[in-house]
Design an enzyme around this catalytic site. Sequence first.
Site, PDB file in Angstrom:
ATOM      1  N   ARG A 145       2.707   0.566  -5.539  1.00 51.82           N
ATOM      2  CA  ARG A 145       2.797  -0.253  -4.207  1.00 51.82           C
ATOM      3  C   ARG A 145       1.462  -0.986  -3.962  1.00 51.82           C
ATOM      4  NH1 ARG A 145       6.582   2.556  -0.838  1.00 51.82           N
ATOM      5  NH2 ARG A 145       5.903   1.579   0.990  1.00 51.82           N
ATOM      6  N   GLU A 174      14.493 -16.779 -14.083  1.00 52.30           N
ATOM      7  CA  GLU A 174      13.843 -15.409 -14.240  1.00 52.30           C
ATOM      8  C   GLU A 174      12.937 -15.468 -15.408  1.00 52.30           C
ATOM      9  OE1 GLU A 174      13.689 -12.717 -13.000  1.00 52.30           O
ATOM     10  OE2 GLU A 174      13.204 -11.145 -14.558  1.00 52.30           O
ATOM     11  N   HIS A 224      15.744 -35.847 -13.021  1.00 55.26           N
ATOM     12  CA  HIS A 224      15.442 -36.204 -11.473  1.00 55.26           C
ATOM     13  C   HIS A 224      14.041 -35.994 -10.920  1.00 55.26           C
ATOM     14  CE1 HIS A 224      19.633 -37.083 -10.623  1.00 55.26           C
ATOM     15  NE2 HIS A 224      19.928 -35.764 -11.176  1.00 55.26           N
ATOM     16  N   TRP A 244      -2.738  -2.546  -1.568  1.00 57.42           N
ATOM     17  CA  TRP A 244      -2.500  -4.051  -1.824  1.00 57.42           C
ATOM     18  C   TRP A 244      -3.066  -4.829  -0.882  1.00 57.42           C
ATOM     19  CZ3 TRP A 244       0.465  -8.463   0.084  1.00 57.42           C
ATOM     20  CH2 TRP A 244       0.426  -9.470  -0.993  1.00 57.42           C
ATOM     21  N   LYS A 293       9.096 -14.347 -15.041  1.00 54.96           N
ATOM     22  CA  LYS A 293       8.547 -13.457 -15.798  1.00 54.96           C
ATOM     23  C   LYS A 293       7.416 -13.863 -16.506  1.00 54.96           C
ATOM     24  CE  LYS A 293      10.100 -10.560 -14.928  1.00 54.96           C
ATOM     25  NZ  LYS A 293      11.001  -9.950 -14.127  1.00 54.96           N
ATOM     26  N   ASN A 334      -0.360   1.674   5.762  1.00 53.29           N
ATOM     27  CA  ASN A 334       0.644   0.853   5.025  1.00 53.29           C
ATOM     28  C   ASN A 334       1.171  -0.096   6.153  1.00 53.29           C
ATOM     29  OD1 ASN A 334       2.381  -0.522   3.400  1.00 53.29           O
ATOM     30  ND2 ASN A 334       3.804   1.020   3.740  1.00 53.29           N
ATOM     31  N   GLY A 335       1.081  -1.391   5.901  1.00 56.20           N
ATOM     32  CA  GLY A 335       1.576  -2.339   6.920  1.00 56.20           C
ATOM     33  C   GLY A 335       0.583  -3.584   7.501  1.00 56.20           C
ATOM     34  N   CYS A 344       0.820  -1.175   0.052  1.00 58.36           N
ATOM     35  CA  CYS A 344      -0.242  -0.091   0.063  1.00 58.36           C
ATOM     36  C   CYS A 344       0.836   1.304   0.136  1.00 58.36           C
ATOM     37  CB  CYS A 344      -0.942   0.341   1.346  1.00 58.36           C
ATOM     38  SG  CYS A 344      -1.882  -1.309   1.429  1.00 58.36           S
ATOM     39  N   LYS A 390       4.228  -3.597  -7.222  1.00 58.68           N
ATOM     40  CA  LYS A 390       5.772  -3.535  -7.538  1.00 58.68           C
ATOM     41  C   LYS A 390       6.805  -3.527  -6.372  1.00 58.68           C
ATOM     42  CE  LYS A 390       8.841  -2.060 -10.314  1.00 58.68           C
ATOM     43  NZ  LYS A 390       9.484  -3.143 -11.181  1.00 58.68           N
ATOM     44  N   GLU A 422       4.282 -14.063 -14.111  1.00 56.28           N
ATOM     45  CA  GLU A 422       3.651 -13.012 -13.612  1.00 56.28           C
ATOM     46  C   GLU A 422       3.092 -12.003 -14.471  1.00 56.28           C
ATOM     47  OE1 GLU A 422       6.103  -9.892 -11.386  1.00 56.28           O
ATOM     48  OE2 GLU A 422       7.997 -10.523 -12.857  1.00 56.28           O
TER      49      GLU A 422
HETATM   50  O1  M6R Z   1      12.358  -4.156  -5.172  1.00 53.64           O
HETATM   51  P1  M6R Z   1      12.858  -5.511  -4.911  1.00 53.64           P
HETATM   52  O2  M6R Z   1      13.871  -5.782  -6.132  1.00 53.64           O
HETATM   53  O3  M6R Z   1      13.454  -5.951  -3.665  1.00 53.64           O
HETATM   54  O4  M6R Z   1      11.746  -6.554  -5.406  1.00 53.64           O
HETATM   55  C1  M6R Z   1      11.906  -7.955  -5.119  1.00 53.64           C
HETATM   56  C2  M6R Z   1      10.655  -8.587  -5.698  1.00 53.64           C
HETATM   57  O5  M6R Z   1       9.441  -8.222  -5.187  1.00 53.64           O
HETATM   58  C3  M6R Z   1      10.424  -8.324  -7.310  1.00 53.64           C
HETATM   59  O6  M6R Z   1      11.779  -8.662  -7.917  1.00 53.64           O
HETATM   60  C4  M6R Z   1       9.333  -9.183  -8.111  1.00 53.64           C
HETATM   61  O7  M6R Z   1       9.835 -10.452  -8.012  1.00 53.64           O
HETATM   62  C5  M6R Z   1       9.173  -8.670  -9.437  1.00 53.64           C
HETATM   63  N1  M6R Z   1       7.846  -8.571  -9.721  1.00 53.64           N
HETATM   64  C6  M6R Z   1       9.554  -9.537 -10.433  1.00 53.64           C
HETATM   65  O8  M6R Z   1       9.463  -9.116 -11.855  1.00 53.64           O
END
Ligand code: M6R
Length: 607
Positions: free
Chosen positions: A27, A479, A502, A74, A483, A98-99, A2, A602, A486
């Site tokens: 956020r 990665e 395995h 969020w 990607k 927020n929290g 948030c 984000k 998400e």
């Molecule tokens: O701001 P940060 O790099 O600490 O964030 C870490 C993860 O939340 C961030 O990399 C997340 O996995 C992304 N959505 C990946 O694309």
Amino acid sequence: MCGIIGVTGREQALPKLIEGLRRLEYRGYDSAGVATVTNGQINRLRANGKIANLAALADSEPLGGLAGIGHTRWATHGRPSEKNAHPHSDGRVVLVHNGIIENYIDLRAELEASGRLFSTETDTEVIVHLISTLIDAGKPPREAVVLALRKLQGAFALAIMFAGCDNLIIGARRGCPLAIGYGTKQMFLGSDALALAPFTETVSYLEEDDWVELTPEGAQIFNSENVQVDREVRPIASSGYTSSKGEFAHFMLKEIYEQPSVIGDALASLLNPVQRTVELSWMDLDLSRLSRVTVIACGTSFYAGLIAKNWIEKYAKIPVECDLGSEFRYREIEMEPGGLTIVISQSGETADTLAALRYAKKQGQQILAVVNVEESSIARESDAVLLTHAGPEIGVASTKAFTTQLIALACFAIFIALERKKITVDQASDLCDALVQVPSAVNLVLGKSSSLSEIAKVVAPANDVLYLGRGPSYPVALEGALKLKEISYIHAEGYAAGELKHGPIALVDDEVPVIVIAPSDALFEKTASNIQEVAARGGRIILFADRKGLEKLRDFVEVAFEVPETDAMITPIVYTIPVQLLAYYAAVQRNTDVDQPRNLAKSVTVE
Ligand code: M6R
């Protein structure tokens, strides 16, 4: 997570609240709301979904008032809905949070038993009732807040207003960041400086357990002992924030295309291409007696850490332990005082990474942060900072932040290897030369993005996708899978290529695309064998390799993408680009919300 914002001044608050919230939308974007106090009365507007919905509501039903608070959510406790949207209020107190309040179940039971009526499913609402109860008992607002905060367990950044107090905002923080912005006859509160950047040039940050009384005339800050304190007021670093996608359909695509330029910026800040040296001697760290390095991060940043592990172990010959921020501190690991912990975070606000940093610091570790946001909590709490210079990353999926993290980490690996005399000056220069080639290699891949859009047609209809890679290509496989998951919502898994047999090979059939990242490095032949194992079982292979590799494996693959041949050190950076573009085009073909995928935010500021 948030984002919260507050403003008190001599002009209408609403436009500033909406602008601040737009900047905080990274956020969370489940719901949003604003509140003002006018003629002693609390007024609220709340909308489910993104800020655009709230903005439309604010256009049709504008809220008057010179002071107000706002929130973008969020959801943690209570599903996303208008009812659960902040600000929360009982008519006497209104606040944004927020929290997470960890003891909210007990507090709610107590408050309900005393006759308080709750109208939401959130943890936040208990704070409203706690403060209100104290005001009912005759306490003035500031005392009521201080007493209520003592009862809370968990994390919070709060902005609170009160019926009858048109221009007073009280802010408080524990575990979540809160910045104060200074204007002329107007004052601001915000989750970060980015939100405040259009309104002020100077900010200060509340420290743990601080609270603040804000009026248009200024801010009075108090510490946990209720003693008035000063906190450093500093200029806001220029943010370069832009709300425009320019010619691009999505921020993510724009950010993918920015990579040659921001990678160049990151290199320019760390490496002298003429002298072919990495310039990190300004870091105030003692690297002479390290027996190991600990790397901590979450999500994509964690995968950057896994690639850095390969580099540091290979060139500097120090064992590296990589750990997830969300796991690290629970093992109660004993760390060597004077040892080195590297924390990696785009936002610099990820709660688990920050908590792990604090744990390592308590254990006497030196902390090196690799961050993109200069003013972030992680940057502020570290002993040395490598800024990644990616510029603001708006797309939720991390792209340019990842590749610039890799640049910073590669530079660090060269530096520490040379400091420890594990490589010669000439070898270090050769590695610097390799790094300088990254922007042009990335450009070459971007120039062929239309063929990745074609390859995405094989991936987009799939329900499951496997990514394989070996050595430094293994984190690239992880990665790639993250990607794709998400932003396209396709189930994907990344595996170390040798692990397939395995277990996961049981998943291989003619419906599961298997994407293999196989540069012609020392491990190529082994990965080639794994490709044949998949082909022998009727698997559909999508190969990312250089020309040499493609020639060798042509007969086994359904589709292939040619990546330029480069020095082995930089292959994980260069192979990341097709992986990003493939996920992007698959998501576009599935018509998802690429920049703001469902359920995500984000910056993950809750544990
Ligand atoms: O701001 P940060 O790099 O600490 O964030 C870490 C993860 O939340 C961030 O990399 C997340 O996995 C992304 N959505 C990946 O694309």
